[in-house]
Design a protein around this motif. Structure first.
Motif, short mmCIF file in Angstrom:
data_model
loop_
_atom_site.label_atom_id
_atom_site.label_comp_id
_atom_site.label_asym_id
_atom_site.label_seq_id
_atom_site.Cartn_x
_atom_site.Cartn_y
_atom_site.Cartn_z
N ALA A 83 40.67 36.27 73.65
CA ALA A 83 40.55 35.50 74.89
C ALA A 83 41.01 36.32 76.09
CB ALA A 83 41.36 34.21 74.77
N PHE A 84 42.08 37.09 75.92
CA PHE A 84 42.61 37.91 77.01
C PHE A 84 41.57 38.93 77.47
CE2 PHE A 84 44.96 41.86 78.20
CZ PHE A 84 45.51 41.40 79.38
N TYR A 85 40.95 39.63 76.52
CA TYR A 85 40.00 40.68 76.91
C TYR A 85 38.67 40.10 77.37
CZ TYR A 85 42.75 44.80 76.01
OH TYR A 85 43.69 45.79 76.11
N THR A 86 38.32 38.91 76.92
CA THR A 86 37.12 38.26 77.45
C THR A 86 37.29 37.99 78.94
OG1 THR A 86 36.59 37.20 75.33
CG2 THR A 86 35.65 36.21 77.31
N ALA A 87 38.42 37.40 79.31
CA ALA A 87 38.68 37.10 80.73
C ALA A 87 38.81 38.38 81.54
CB ALA A 87 39.96 36.27 80.84
N LEU A 88 39.51 39.36 80.98
CA LEU A 88 39.74 40.61 81.70
C LEU A 88 38.42 41.34 81.95
CD1 LEU A 88 42.49 41.58 82.61
CD2 LEU A 88 42.57 43.14 80.68
N THR A 89 37.53 41.32 80.95
CA THR A 89 36.24 42.01 81.10
C THR A 89 35.36 41.29 82.11
OG1 THR A 89 36.44 42.70 78.79
CG2 THR A 89 34.30 42.96 79.82
N ARG A 90 35.43 39.98 82.16
CA ARG A 90 34.68 39.25 83.20
C ARG A 90 35.12 39.69 84.59
NH1 ARG A 90 35.57 33.60 80.31
NH2 ARG A 90 33.76 33.51 78.92
N LEU A 91 36.43 39.85 84.74
CA LEU A 91 36.95 40.31 86.03
C LEU A 91 36.49 41.73 86.32
CD1 LEU A 91 40.55 38.86 85.59
CD2 LEU A 91 38.92 38.13 87.32
N LEU A 92 36.48 42.57 85.30
CA LEU A 92 36.02 43.95 85.47
C LEU A 92 34.56 44.00 85.90
CD1 LEU A 92 36.48 47.08 84.93
CD2 LEU A 92 35.54 46.62 82.66
N MET A 93 33.74 43.11 85.32
CA MET A 93 32.29 43.14 85.54
C MET A 93 31.90 42.81 86.98
SD MET A 93 30.28 43.69 82.82
CE MET A 93 28.86 42.62 83.03
N VAL A 94 32.79 42.15 87.72
CA VAL A 94 32.42 41.72 89.08
C VAL A 94 31.99 42.91 89.94
CG1 VAL A 94 33.27 40.63 91.19
CG2 VAL A 94 33.90 39.70 88.97
N ASP A 95 32.75 43.99 89.90
CA ASP A 95 32.45 45.15 90.75
C ASP A 95 32.12 46.40 89.93
OD1 ASP A 95 32.96 43.72 93.12
OD2 ASP A 95 35.13 44.03 92.89
N LEU A 96 31.85 46.24 88.63
CA LEU A 96 31.65 47.43 87.80
C LEU A 96 30.33 48.12 88.09
CD1 LEU A 96 32.60 49.20 85.42
CD2 LEU A 96 31.42 47.63 83.88
N GLY A 97 29.23 47.38 88.12
CA GLY A 97 27.93 47.98 88.35
C GLY A 97 27.62 49.01 87.27
N GLU A 98 27.30 50.25 87.68
CA GLU A 98 26.99 51.33 86.74
C GLU A 98 28.08 52.40 86.74
OE1 GLU A 98 23.12 52.77 87.57
OE2 GLU A 98 22.14 50.82 87.32
N ASP A 99 29.26 52.04 87.18
CA ASP A 99 30.36 53.00 87.29
C ASP A 99 30.97 53.28 85.92
OD1 ASP A 99 32.57 54.50 87.91
OD2 ASP A 99 33.16 53.29 89.65
#
Length: 1071
Positions: free
Chosen positions: A651-667
């Motif tokens: 659950a922790f990494y699911t939420a954390l990855t959603r937050l990461l995805m907001v500005d990740l793009g193709e970086d």
């Protein structure tokens, strides 16, 4: 006086003493002798002696009395003996019509008793005791004396038949008590009967409506019916009165359409009178069973009747007062039958929720009593804390399921006259917070006092969260929102106070309560649905510039801005994230707090608008760059953590990855940095594996990594981001997971997370696995999955037989995950499986063989008994039959028979996912076979291989014709006799089965038709003709649709025909 009468003279002396004697002692002795005479084996012969040779009428009376007592015994005489006695007396009075009237009366009473007791007894197919009527006719046709005797017999028979055992119930008598119990159970079962075949969910207790047949309407309209059960409740002991109340619960749930409006009002009035009577005489409610059923009874009143109807009842004002007092008393005695409070709160919740819809001018009085209910709940829970702590009782707060249920019910009630509730909570919160602060700063803290104060604060925080959440369930005003702000201020201040004292001063119950409050505040004032109206208000004076729509959302922040500097939902989100980070840092060893915190974080990370705001918060940036055990101890692998606690990492990494995805793009660099802690962990595992030491640490580390990666994979729903993850894992780290499966295959704590990770990686959610045309990633991923499934399948089968309690966790759970992963791969449309054979790659064949080996190690009963296994196996089989029939036809006959038998048994499964998958799989098999037969005469070289596969299947079916016949029987039985919930799915394979087995279908049709009475047979035959009307001998989509439409009409017509009068017992087509 012993019974040794050998002569007539001695018997007549006994009669004299008994009937006309004046000596009391002699009379008592004579009565004793009479009782001995009745029990004597010679009783009948002595009676005959007295009747035939007695010189006085008293001798004949004594004989009649003995015979009367003899035939009235609980254990009756044999039928033949009673017939002989009856016939003897009839002949006797016929031959001596001049007997004294009292003797004739006594003898005829014996006949009447014999006739009544044997009225329903049959001998040689005759009701032998009913022949008395013919005997009486003979008397009536005789002389005057005989005619009189005939009339006396009729008179006595009528009187005897009319006599009902009107003796009052003796509930001390175990037999009578048992009789009453069984009668009440019978009534209750009748009222619980599912009259319309709705298959109602028994767990939905408070939503039940009893569909009483219209033919019972007259009984329900009689007020005496309800009165009877209320009277039974008041007069029976608790074990039985509880059943009477259970019946009343069902009476209160009678469908509304049974009555006209005036009748319904009258019926409701009688129910309310009964409630009033019970509450005015509450002694019986001290029994927990009675109390529980009465609470259910009250809840059902509001479930089936509208508040507008209740207020029109004459006794409503008095009854609502009594119910309120009863509820308050119940809440105050919180330790007594706590499970019953749910029904009382249900009543009040629904009453208050109905207030806006009441059009009646009669006062509902809820504005008077609802605040009292809320106050009683609040004060009783606070007062319970001291008792729980000092007496070391079970804390109600530990049963979070019940607490949350009650709070969700209270939230609606609390918003009625909200000012009173808010004032009370503010007063109590301030008082308890001050006492808590004093204890914190006290040099000599008393542990008990501290525990009591912390328990009260926990309850208060729960209650504040509850009333704030109630804004969504009840009409609110601006003033109410301001009050929410007042209450919320206090909880946010408490959060600050509690976090300042960490880690020395901490309390798990307060933390869990705070998380409940934060979640309620989020739903009410921070959710995505409120973002359109929420505006930033920096100063209180700015409120006037806010649009009117935003006013309500802003109102809650007015007080919070003054006290805490929280001016809008952006500031609240900062507070949320700070609290989350604090909890993850300091509560690592407390699984309930960590789990609830991560659930809160997950809920925050679902909405896109909130995500855009969250990623700007410093606490979120810190988490994205520092997700290591150094900062968040729950990510550690030390032995002090249970392996089950690792689950929260997903659950922790699911939420954390959603937050990461907001500005990740193709970086990709940003992604690599995010994955750095996991990279370090995998490199450590790789090194330890190579050096072969500290195996336990490696296992724990791999379990954690598998759970972390599953959370990350779940959140990556775009092709770009998923490709980054795959490139990170393959080819370096996936082989490590393979080695883990090989080494710890017998430890589900290790294999389950790894297999679930692989199953998640195989999911082509949002087309994320549709790699570029130049990328082999799809095939590479499948090859890795194939290796893992084959490895696990081979190793798990080496465990041999397992006990019943071990077979699911040790074996079946892993098999079900493997099947889910394989199904995702087969249906994902990202692998061209023909490539494997073309290039001599055996990974696809290997995984299919592993599927078969694992399947054959599972019994058919286990396939259906374990829900997760059945819900993974049957959809996988559906995929195989849809796209890989060549594999199905290549199976050895015993294996194919196993698969087809599993389909046959799954057709009748209650789980519609399973039964629908079985129907679809069967449809694919039948269609394949039908097409093969249709093409059999058109063989060509280019389709020789397909022809051989079809020939194998055809040969198997010819060798085992009962397989398809059995499945046709099952489907027809489902359509005709059962509650078919997936009729469309059932119709698809049924047409193919009929076309392949027309002869057997004709036998089924004939068997069903011939089982019915002659008048119905033509109707049923017409139903079957209509079923196949317009249906052609092919399986085209158009023809299938026509058959499906016909089947719907067929099912309806068959149901009506079989339900009509004169039907025999329905023939189960399975027989």
């Amino acid at each position: 006086m012993a019974l040794h009468f050998q002569s007539l003279a001695e018997l007549e002396a006994l009669c004299t003493h008994l009937y006309i004697g004046t000596d009391l002692t002699q009379r008592i002795e004579a009565e004793k002798a009479l009782l001995e005479l009745i029990d004597s084996p010679e009783c009948l012969s002595k009676c005959q002696l007295l009747l035939e040779q007695g010189t006085t009428s008293y001798a004949q009376l004594l004989a009649a009395t003995c015979l009367s007592k003899l035939v009235s015994r609980v254990s009756p005489l044999p039928v033949e003996q009673r017939i002989d006695i009856r016939n003897y007396i009839l002949n006797y009075v016929a031959s001596q019509p001049k007997l004294a009237p009292f003797v004739i009366q006594a003898l005829i009473q014996v006949i009447a008793k014999i006739t009544k007791s044997g009225w329903f007894e049959v001998q040689k197919d005759r009701f032998v005791f009913r022949e008395i009527i013919a005997d009486v006719k003979t008397f009536l046709q005789g002389a005057m004396e005989h005619c009189i005797i005939g009339v006396i017999i009729l008179s006595e028979l009528t009187q005897e038949m009319n006599l009902i055992l009107a003796k009052p119930l003796n509930l001390q008598d175990q037999d009578q008590q048992n009789l009453v119990m069984q009668v009440l159970k019978l009534v209750l079962n009748c009222l619980n009967f599912d009259f319309i075949g709705s298959s109602a969910d028994e767990s939905a207790d408070d939503l039940c409506t009893v569909q009483i047949p219209t033919t019972w309407r007259a009984i329900f309209l009689e007020p005496e019916t309800l009165d009877l059960f209320f009277n039974l409740y008041h007069s029976l002991p608790p074990l039985l009165s509880q059943l009477a109340l259970s019946c009343l619960v069902q009476f209160a749930s009678t469908r509304r359409s049974l009555f006209s409006s005036p009748e319904r009002a009258k019926y409701l009035g009688n129910l309310i009178k009964g409630v009033k009577r019970i509450l005015e005489n509450p002694q019986g409610l001290s029994d927990p069973g009675n109390y529980h059923e009465f609470c259910r009874f009250l809840a059902r009143l509001k479930t089936n009747y509208q508040l507008g109807e209740l207020v029109m009842v004459k006794e409503y004002p008095e009854v609502i007062r009594l119910i309120a007092n009863f509820t308050i008393t119940s809440l105050q005695h919180w330790e007594f039958a706590p499970n019953s409070v749910h029904y009382l709160l249900t009543l009040w919740q629904r009453m208050v929720a109905s207030v806006p819809f009441v059009k009646s001018t009669e006062p509902h009085l809820l504005d008077t009593y609802a605040p009292e209910i809320t106050k009683a709940f609040i004060t009783s829970r606070l007062e319970s804390v001291a008792v729980v702590v000092r007496d070391n009782l079970d804390d109600p707060l530990d049963d979070t399921t019940t607490v949350f249920q009650q709070l969700e019910q209270l939230c609606t009630v609390s918003r009625c006259e909200y000012e009173k509730t808010c004032t009370l909570l503010v007063q109590l919160f301030d008082q308890n917070a001050q006492n808590y602060q004093k204890l914190l700063h006290s040099a000599s803290r008393v542990t008990v006092d501290m525990a009591i104060q912390e328990g009260r604060l926990a309850w208060l925080v729960y209650l504040v969260g509850t009333v704030v959440g109630g804004r969504l369930t009840y009409t609110s005003t601006d003033e109410h929102d301001a009050m929410d702000g007042e209450l919320s201020c206090r909880v946010f201040q408490l959060i600050s106070l509690m976090d300042t004292g960490l880690p020395q001063c901490s309390n798990e119950k307060i933390e869990l309560a705070i998380l409940w409050f934060l979640d309620q505040f989020r739903k009410t004032y921070v959710g995505d649905q409120l973002q359109r109206t929420s505006k930033v208000v920096r100063l209180r004076s700015d409120v006037s510039r806010v649009p009117e729509k935003a006013w309500k959302v802003v109102k809650v922040y007015a007080r919070m801005s003054e006290v805490l500097g929280i001016t809008d939902d952006n500031h609240v989100l900062e507070t949320f994230m700070t609290k989350i980070v604090t909890n993850l840092k300091y509560w690592g060893r407390c699984e309930p707090v960590i789990s609830r915190t991560l659930q809160f974080l997950n809920d925050l990370s679902v909405g896109y608008i909130l995500l855009k705001k969250l990623v700007k918060i410093d606490a979120v940036k810190f988490m994205l760059k520092n997700h290591t055990s150094e900062h968040f101890p729950f990510l550690g692998i030390s032995g002090s953590y249970s392996l089950s606690d690792f689950r929260c990492r997903t659950a922790f990494y699911t939420a954390l990855t959603r937050l990461l995805m907001v500005d990740l793009g193709e970086d990709e660099d940003e992604f690599e940095n995010f994955m750095l802690p996991l990279t370090v962990s995998f490199e450590t595992v790789l090194q330890i594996f190579n050096n072969n030491f500290k195996q336990e640490d490696v296992k724990r580390m791999l379990i954690g990594l598998a759970r972390d990666l599953r959370g990350i994979a779940f959140a990556l729903n775009t092709k770009t981001s998923y490709t980054m993850l795959f490139d990170w894992m393959y080819p370096t780290y996936l082989p490590i997971l393979q080695r883990a499966i090989e080494q710890w295959y017998g430890e589900p704590a290790c294999t389950t997370p790894i297999l679930k990770l692989m199953a998640e990686l195989m999911q082509n959610r949002s087309q994320r696995l549709n790699f570029d045309v130049s990328s082999p990633n799809g095939i590479l991923l499948f090859r890795e999955a194939s290796k893992m499934i084959c490895t696990y399948g081979t190793q798990i089968l080496s465990l041999g037989s397992l006990s019943k309690d071990q077979i699911y966790p040790m074996k079946l759970k892993g098999i079900s995950i493997c099947y889910s992963a394989l199904k995702s791969a087969l249906c994902g449309n990202y692998v061209s499986f023909g490539v494997f054979k073309l290039y001599g790659d055996n990974h696809f064949d290997n995984v299919l063989q592993a599927f078969v080996k694992m399947l054959l190690s599972v019994s058919h009963s286990d396939l259906l008994q374990y829900r997760k296994l059945s819900q993974s196996y049957y959809p996988l089989l559906e995929c195989l039959t849809q796209d890989h029939m060549s594999f199905i036809t290549s199976l050895d006959p015993p294996v194919l028979l196993y698969v087809l038998t599993s389909i046959s048994e799954g057709l009748t499964a209650l789980d519609t996912v399973v039964s629908s998958s079985c129907c679809t799989s069967l449809d694919y098999i039948v269609t394949y076979l039908f097409k093969h037969i249709a093409k059999e005469g058109k063989k060509s070289l280019r389709c020789r291989e397909a022809t051989q596969a079809g020939q194998r299947l055809l040969h198997f079916m010819q060798q085992n014709p009962e397989v398809l016949q059995q499945m046709m029987s099952v489907l027809m039985n489902t359509i005709v006799f059962e509650d078919c919930r997936n009729q469309w799915s059932v119709s698809r394979p049924l047409l193919g089965l009929i076309l392949l087995n027309e002869k057997y279908f004709g036998e089924l049709r004939a068997g069903l038709i011939n089982s019915q009475p002659l008048p119905k047979q033509e109707v049923l035959a017409q139903c079957f003709r209509n079923l196949m009307e317009g249906v052609e001998q092919n399986l085209s989509v158009k023809n299938r649709d026509r058959f499906t439409q016909n089947l719907s009409v067929f099912r309806r017509d068959m149901a009506e025909a079989l339900r009509s009068d004169g039907s025999t017992e329905p023939l189960d087509m399975m027989s």
